[in-house]
Write a protein that holds these residues in place. Structure first.
Motif, PDB file in Angstrom:
ATOM      1  N   ARG A 133      -1.959  -5.520  -7.736  1.00 54.33           N
ATOM      2  CA  ARG A 133      -0.938  -5.282  -6.725  1.00 54.33           C
ATOM      3  C   ARG A 133      -0.953  -3.819  -6.287  1.00 54.33           C
ATOM      4  N   ILE A 134      -1.171  -3.583  -5.018  1.00 52.65           N
ATOM      5  CA  ILE A 134      -1.243  -2.213  -4.494  1.00 52.65           C
ATOM      6  C   ILE A 134      -0.173  -1.936  -3.438  1.00 52.65           C
ATOM      7  N   GLU A 135       0.664  -2.942  -3.158  1.00 57.65           N
ATOM      8  CA  GLU A 135       1.620  -2.816  -2.054  1.00 57.65           C
ATOM      9  C   GLU A 135       2.592  -1.659  -2.231  1.00 57.65           C
ATOM     10  N   TRP A 136       2.911  -1.332  -3.469  1.00 58.89           N
ATOM     11  CA  TRP A 136       3.956  -0.347  -3.758  1.00 58.89           C
ATOM     12  C   TRP A 136       3.484   1.094  -3.617  1.00 58.89           C
ATOM     13  N   ILE A 137       2.155   1.309  -3.611  1.00 59.66           N
ATOM     14  CA  ILE A 137       1.602   2.662  -3.752  1.00 59.66           C
ATOM     15  C   ILE A 137       1.982   3.574  -2.586  1.00 59.66           C
ATOM     16  N   SER A 138       1.868   3.070  -1.368  1.00 66.29           N
ATOM     17  CA  SER A 138       2.076   3.935  -0.198  1.00 66.29           C
ATOM     18  C   SER A 138       3.498   4.464  -0.108  1.00 66.29           C
ATOM     19  N   HIS A 139       4.451   3.773  -0.740  1.00 65.76           N
ATOM     20  CA  HIS A 139       5.844   4.214  -0.656  1.00 65.76           C
ATOM     21  C   HIS A 139       6.094   5.463  -1.490  1.00 65.76           C
ATOM     22  N   PHE A 140       5.173   5.802  -2.395  1.00 63.64           N
ATOM     23  CA  PHE A 140       5.347   6.950  -3.273  1.00 63.64           C
ATOM     24  C   PHE A 140       4.794   8.239  -2.660  1.00 63.64           C
TER      25      PHE A 140
END
Length: 633
Positions: A133-140
Motif C-alpha cells: 500500500r503506497i496511497e498514504w505516502i504522498s500525504h506526508f
C-alpha cells in the motif's frame, strides 16, 4: 481491602452490580453509549472518505463501524468493575515490589515496547505496515514521496558502482540515491529481493514501526538497572518514547532512528557490560548510521568519542585497543560512504546557509506546534534545531532547580564529565556559534573557517541539539528518581508531569490523516508523452531544469525506461548543474537536438526554439503545459 468500599463511589458500583434492575439500566445505558459511538464513526467515515464510507479508500471501516462501538460497551462494563480492578492492582503492586531486579527489567521492557507500538498504531495505524500500500505516502510531504520514488527507481536500476548510483535521474551525471535520503540499509536489502517483490513495494511503514519499537526498547534499557521502585521507571520511560524531536520528524524517514541516540546513552551509562563490549557495540551502532544518514553518523560518532574518553581515563591500559577501534570505525565510515555514493558528485560546495540552527530558547519554545504553551520569537531556520522539552518535563526541571540539591552528584561527576564535554560541543555546533535568544543576538562568532566548512557539509546543524535534548531528559528523570524526598511525592510529581506532558504533546502524536482517497496517483496522462517519444527516444530533458511535477516524470521514466534531468535532491553539484543547463540552452537555440532526446520547455518559452531553416529538422508539439521538440531524423 474492604476499606476501599468506604469511598461512596465504589459502594455505588457494588450496589449497581447487586441489584438486577439497576444492572439492567446500566447495561441499557452502555448499549446507548455504544450506539452513540457507532453514529460518531459513521459521521467520521462520511467526513474523511472523499467517496463515502462504502468506497475502498476507507480503511478499517468494519472495525470502525462495529469493533469500536463494541469496545465502547465493553469499556462501560469494565468501568462497572473498576473497584475490583483497583483491588487487583493494589495486590499486584505489593507482589511487584517484592520481585527481583531482573523481573522488573523484563516487565519494564515489555511495558515500554507495548507503549511504543501503541503510539505507532495510534498515530499512523498498522495499515502502513502493508508494503503493497503506497496511497498514504504522498500525504506526508514531498520528502517522503522522494524517499519512495528514489527507491522505486533504484530497485530496477542495474547494479553499479557506487552502490547507490542511478543513471536515469539527474541526467547526464546521474545521482546517488543517498542524496534523496532513503534508508540505504533497506534499499540494498530489498533490491537483492526485488524479483520476489510486487510491482509497488514500500518499506517506509516497516521502518517507522521499527524506529518506534526500538525507541521504546532502549528507553526501557536505560532505566532497567536503576535501583528504584518499578513504578518510577514505568512513569519515566514515556518521556523518552513521546519524544518531541522524534514526533516532529515524520517526513524525514531516516532521521526517525532516534533509538540509536538512546542506545548510545545506554552504553555510556550501563554498569552491567564490560568496557570492551560497550566500545565494540558502540562502534557497530556508529556503522549502522552510515547506512542511514550522515547527521546521525556525526552525532553517534561524537557520543562514541565520549565513551572512548571515559574508558581511556578509567583504564589507560586499553589505549591501543581504543585507538585501533576509533581509527577503524572512522575509516570504515568514509569507505562505506564512498561505496554508497556520497562522494559520487565530487566536492559539492553549496551556498553557505547559516539559518538552520538551534535557538537558545529551543527547549522552552513550542514553535506553535503544541497544546499548552504559546510560541516564543524565533528566526526562519530555527525549526531545524527545535527541541521543545514539553511542559511536563519543564515542570520537573523547575522543581529540581529550586529545591535543595543533594550532596551526591548524579550528573556533574567524574564519570559523566566526558559526556558533558561532547554535549557542550554539540550544543555550540547546533547554535552555529550564533547565540540568539528569540530574535535577540547575544553573541555571534560563527564566521570562522571551521563553522563555515561544517555548515557547508551539514547545513541543518540545529539537528545536533537532539543528543542534548535526550541528555537533559534522561538526567532530569534520574535526578528526580534519586532525590531524597518521599516516594509518594515523587509518584505525584511524576504522574502530574506525565499527564501534562501527554496533553501538551497531543497535537504532535494525534492520529495522522492518511488521506487515502487521494492516494499516490499520477497527476497527468502519460499517453501523449509516450506517443511523442516514440520507440527511438529515451531521454526527456527539460529546460530550465526545475522540479516541475518531477514525481510524474520519474514514474514515466521508470515505466518506459527513459532518462530525465529533473528532480528534487538533498545535494547536487551546482557547477555541473549549471554547465549542463547551459549546454541544453545552446542546443535548443541552435536547433540541435540529439537523435535519442526530446527537449521540453514550458509553453510560454516555445520561442526559444529556432524559427528559421533549422526548425525544419525539428518536430514539435504542445503537450499539456509543455512544448516538446525532437529531431525528425
Amino acid at each position: 481491602m474492604s476499606a476501599i468500599y468506604d469511598v461512596k463511589f465504589f459502594s455505588v458500583l457494588a450496589k449497581i452490580r447487586s441489584k438486577k434492575a439497576l444492572l439492567l439500566l446500566y447495561l441499557l445505558a452502555s448499549i446507548i453509549i455504544g450506539y452513540a459511538i457507532y453514529v460518531n464513526q459513521v459521521s467520521w467515515l462520511d467526513f474523511n472518505c472523499n467517496h463515502g464510507r462504502y468506497s475502498n479508500s476507507c480503511i478499517y471501516k468494519i472495525q470502525r463501524l462495529y469493533l469500536v462501538p463494541v469496545l465502547g460497551i465493553i469499556g462501560c462494563i469494565f468501568f462497572l468493575f473498576i473497584d475490583k480492578v483497583l483491588i487487583f492492582l493494589i495486590m499486584l503492586n505489593k507482589k511487584l515490589e517484592n520481585l527481583s531486579l531482573k523481573v522488573h527489567a523484563k516487565i519494564l521492557i515489555i511495558y515500554s515496547l507495548v507503549l511504543s507500538i501503541f503510539l505507532f498504531g495510534f498515530r499512523f495505524s498498522f495499515y502502513i505496515l502493508d508494503p503493497r500500500r503506497i496511497e498514504w505516502i504522498s500525504h506526508f510531504g514531498r520528502d517522503l514521496s522522494l524517499n519512495f520514488l528514489s527507491w522505486h527507481i533504484f530497485r530496477d536500476s542495474p547494479w553499479s558502482f557506487p552502490l547507490g548510483y542511478i543513471e536515469s535521474i539527474n541526467y547526464p551525471d546521474g545521482i546517488s540515491i543517498a542524496y534523496s535520503d532513503p534508508t540505504m540499509l533497506f534499499c540494498v536489502l530489498f533490491k537483492l529481493l526485488n524479483p520476489l517483490l510486487p510491482s509497488y513495494f514500500q518499506y517506509l511503514g516497516i521502518w517507522y514501526f521499527l524506529n518506534y519499537a526500538l525507541q521504546g526498547l532502549f528507553a526501557a534499557l536505560i532505566f532497567k538497572n536503576i535501583k528504584c521502585s518499578l513504578k518510577l521507571k514505568l512513569l519515566a520511560v514515556p518521556f523518552l518514547i513521546f519524544s518531541t524531536v522524534l514526533l516532529d520528524r515524520v517526513s524525514h524517514l531516516t532521521l526517525n532512528a532516534h533509538w540509536l541516540i538512546l542506545a548510545s546513552f545506554y552504553l555510556y551509562l550501563s554498569s552491567e557490560m564490560s568496557n570492551k563490549k560497550k566500545i565494540i557495540w558502540h562502534s557497530i551502532i556508529v556503522y549502522i548510521t552510515v547506512w542511514l544518514h550522515p547527521y546521525l553518523t556525526f552525532m553517534l560518532f561524537s557520543l562514541f568519542s565520549a565513551l572512548i574518553l571515559k574508558i581511556y581515563f578509567t583504564d589507560k591500559k586499553q589505549f591501543k585497543f581504543l585507538s585501533f577501534l576509533f581509527t577503524f570505525t572512522f575509516i570504515s565510515v568514509f569507505i562505506s560512504w564512498y561505496i554508497i555514493g556520497y562522494f559520487h558528485l565530487g566536492h559539492i560546495v553549496d551556498d553557505l546557509n547559516l539559518s538552520y540552527r538551534s535557538n537558545l530558547n529551543t527547549f522552552i519554545n513550542s514553535m506553535g506546534k503544541y497544546a499548552l504553551l504559546n510560541p516564543l520569537p524565533s528566526t526562519g531556520g530555527d525549526y531545524e534545531g527545535s527541541a521543545y522539552l514539553g511542559l511536563g518535563l519543564l515542570m520537573i526541571l523547575v522543581v529540581l532547580l529550586f529545591e535543595k540539591w543533594p550532596k551526591q552528584k548524579y550528573i556533574f561527576n567524574k564519570e559523566n564529565k566526558y559526556l558533558l564535554w561532547i554535549i557542550v560541543i554539540l550544543t555550540l555546533l547546533a547554535t552555529g556559534l550564533n547565540f540568539k535568544f528569540g530574535n535577540i543576538t547575544i553573541l555571534n562568532i560563527s564566521k570562522t573557517f571551521l563553522i563555515d566548512y561544517i555548515f557547508i557539509v551539514y547545513r541543518s546543524m540545529g539537528r545536533f541539539i537532539w543528543p542534548v535534548y535526550y541528555f537533559i531528559i534522561i538526567f532530569s528523570l534520574l535526578s528526580l528518581i534519586f532525590r531524597e524526598r518521599s516516594i509518594y511525592k515523587k509518584y505525584i510529581l511524576f504522574i502530574i508531569a506525565l499527564i501534562i506532558q501527554l496533553i501538551d504533546l497531543y497535537p504532535l502524536y494525534k492520529p495522522v490523516a492518511l488521506n487515502l482517497a487521494n492516494g499516490f496517483s499520477v497527476k497527468r496522462d502519460f499517453s501523449p508523452w509516450v506517443k511523442f517519444m516514440g520507440a527511438d527516444k529515451n531521454k526527456l530533458i527539460f529546460y530550465p531544469n526545475q522540479e516541475y511535477f518531477y514525481e510524474d516524470f520519474w514514474l514515466l521514466s521508470k515505466e518506459y525506461k527513459y532518462s530525465t534531468n529533473i528532480g528534487y535532491f538533498a545535494r547536487i553539484d551546482l557547477h555541473k548543474f549549471k554547465e549542463n543547463e547551459k549546454n541544453v540552452y545552446k542546443n535548443i537555440v541552435g536547433g540541435y537536438i540529439p537523435r535519442d532526446t526530446v527537449y521540453v520547455v514550458l509553453k510560454n518559452e516555445m520561442k526559444l526554439f529556432p524559427t528559421d531553416q533549422k526548425n525544419k529538422n525539428l518536430e514539435c508539439e504542445i503537450i499539456q503545459e509543455f512544448y516538446a521538440c525532437k529531431n525528425k531524423n
